[in-house]
Each structure stands twice: as C-alpha cells, then as structure tokens.
Design an enzyme around this catalytic site. Sequence first.
Site, PDB file in Angstrom:
ATOM      1  N   GLY A 127      39.129  49.411  57.122  1.00 60.88           N
ATOM      2  CA  GLY A 127      39.556  48.029  56.932  1.00 60.88           C
ATOM      3  C   GLY A 127      38.355  47.110  56.815  1.00 60.88           C
ATOM      4  N   SER A 186      42.561  50.074  52.210  1.00 63.35           N
ATOM      5  CA  SER A 186      43.808  50.717  51.805  1.00 63.35           C
ATOM      6  C   SER A 186      44.331  50.091  50.522  1.00 63.35           C
ATOM      7  CB  SER A 186      44.853  50.599  52.920  1.00 63.35           C
ATOM      8  OG  SER A 186      46.080  51.160  52.502  1.00 63.35           O
ATOM      9  N   ASP A 219      44.224  55.578  52.928  1.00 63.60           N
ATOM     10  CA  ASP A 219      45.215  55.130  53.899  1.00 63.60           C
ATOM     11  C   ASP A 219      44.947  55.917  55.177  1.00 63.60           C
ATOM     12  OD1 ASP A 219      47.435  54.796  55.529  1.00 63.60           O
ATOM     13  OD2 ASP A 219      48.897  55.013  53.903  1.00 63.60           O
ATOM     14  N   VAL A 220      44.467  55.227  56.230  1.00 62.55           N
ATOM     15  CA  VAL A 220      44.038  55.951  57.430  1.00 62.55           C
ATOM     16  C   VAL A 220      45.190  56.639  58.144  1.00 62.55           C
ATOM     17  CG1 VAL A 220      42.025  54.479  57.791  1.00 62.55           C
ATOM     18  CG2 VAL A 220      44.187  53.915  58.939  1.00 62.55           C
ATOM     19  N   ASN A 238      38.538  49.945  62.614  1.00 62.73           N
ATOM     20  CA  ASN A 238      39.001  48.561  62.586  1.00 62.73           C
ATOM     21  C   ASN A 238      40.374  48.401  61.944  1.00 62.73           C
ATOM     22  OD1 ASN A 238      38.637  45.488  62.401  1.00 62.73           O
ATOM     23  ND2 ASN A 238      38.736  46.075  60.238  1.00 62.73           N
ATOM     24  N   SER A 273      42.978  45.114  71.302  1.00 60.65           N
ATOM     25  CA  SER A 273      43.474  43.736  71.270  1.00 60.65           C
ATOM     26  C   SER A 273      43.889  43.350  72.677  1.00 60.65           C
ATOM     27  CB  SER A 273      44.677  43.606  70.339  1.00 60.65           C
ATOM     28  OG  SER A 273      45.309  42.348  70.504  1.00 60.65           O
ATOM     29  N   TYR A 332      53.423  46.270  68.287  1.00 62.40           N
ATOM     30  CA  TYR A 332      51.990  46.042  68.094  1.00 62.40           C
ATOM     31  C   TYR A 332      51.258  46.076  69.425  1.00 62.40           C
ATOM     32  CZ  TYR A 332      47.546  43.781  67.105  1.00 62.40           C
ATOM     33  OH  TYR A 332      46.213  43.500  67.026  1.00 62.40           O
ATOM     34  N   LYS A 334      48.375  48.827  70.631  1.00 60.73           N
ATOM     35  CA  LYS A 334      47.008  48.493  71.032  1.00 60.73           C
ATOM     36  C   LYS A 334      46.702  48.994  72.446  1.00 60.73           C
ATOM     37  CE  LYS A 334      45.182  46.760  67.378  1.00 60.73           C
ATOM     38  NZ  LYS A 334      44.009  47.411  66.750  1.00 60.73           N
TER      39      LYS A 334
END
Length: 246
Positions: A12, A37, A63-64, A90, A145, A158, A162
């Site tokens: 990213g 990506s 695309d990871v 990242n 995060s 999300y 994280k």
Amino acid sequence: MDLKDKVALVTGGGTGIGRATSLALAERGAYVAVNYSRSKTDADETVQLIMNKGGRAIAIQADVSRDQEVREMVRQVVEQFGTIDVLVNNASITRHIPFDDLEAATEEVWDELYNVNVKGMYYCARAVASFMKTNQQGAIVNLGSIAGQTGLGSSLPYAVSKAAVHGLTKSLARALAPDIRVNCVVPGAVSTRWWAGREEQMKRLAPHLLLQRISTPEDIATLICAALEQEAMTGQIITVDSGQTL
C-alpha cells in the site's frame, strides 16, 4: 539496521502513510518497492518522486490477500534488487459501519477485512522471511491502529482485525527471531484520505488531543523508520497518537 542500500517492500505504498514511508526510506538510502493493489497512478507517482531525488524505486502490483500474488511480487522484487531486507506491512482496508448495526457486519465484510488486514500481512511476512533469514538480518513493521486497542473505529470488524495485527506482530516476533525483528506501529487519527468527507470531524477531534494536533503521514513514517533501525527491539506495539488514548 542502517537502511542505506537496503531493499524495502512497502505494501500500500502509493498513498498516505505508505507513500510517506516509501519516501522516508528512500531518503535514508533504501531501494524501495512500492506495492499497490488498485492505486497504480499513485504508486507510479510515488516512484517518480523517489527517482526525482536520485533514489531507486519500482511500483509493483499485488493483492496482498492472495498468497500467490504476494509470492510473485516478492519474486519480482528479488529479481530486480537481489533480496528484501525490510518489509512495511501497511496495506489495509476498512468499511464504515455503525458499531450497533451488527447485521451490517456481514460474512463478506469480515472476510474482506481479515483477508487484507491480517492474512495479507502474514502472507507478506512469510514470503520475505527466507530472504531475510539468508541475510541473517531483517526487519518488519506492521501497521496497527488504536482501534485495535480501544475497540472503537470505523467498524467493529476493522477494530477486531487491527487487534489481530497486534497479536500477529508478537507471534511473528517469536517465530522469526533471532534473525528478523517484527514490531507494530499503532497510529491514532492521521490526516490521510481515510478522513475524506470527514474533515470537520477531524477538526473537532484535534483540540481534544493532548498535543492538539492530528498526526501526519510523515509523523508515522518517521516512527516506522526508527522501528526498522532499532536493533534491540522486537514484538513491540508502539502507539503514536498525539495522546489520544492516554
């Protein structure tokens, strides 16, 4: 670790914190592979910014969340630069979903966020590990995060993803020691395109932070580089959030 002449892969890497980190690594003399990506134009611009200052960089698509694409990306980077010494995990995605709307956090949302945010970081670490072990040194920084610490964030999946990144960091630090150090940098609110359309919310937040400022991508990039350079640290979760979580 002295980053000069080291080969760094930043996932990213074309936008926001990824771009700032790619530029910061190049300023320290690293050769940078800028992964993207979908943001090809942004990645190409980042590479151009590095080359304009005399650095070496390439943009590379993958695309990871897809292990084979990650392995092919790493193969291409090694083909170009000879090895990989540094990985900055990242690449992340989110969905904005109200926390109390449990039905909106569908199986598709959970899978999408976990595949990129957690499994993607694992795939990238696994793919570069053999080269770092051969060199008997390597450094990985995962981007966490404060959502993973507080349980708050853009969506429940999300925040949970994280928290998993923070756990992944500690497990990888154990699995890859002593040759490879793995740490996690945990930003709070950062002025990136994630805040697009919510600038007023960001302005309202800033005065309530102890340092009364929203972090910049460059703030985060500086800490990422410091974590990569610090040879006496692994498995650490380092928060940089202007005092937001204190």
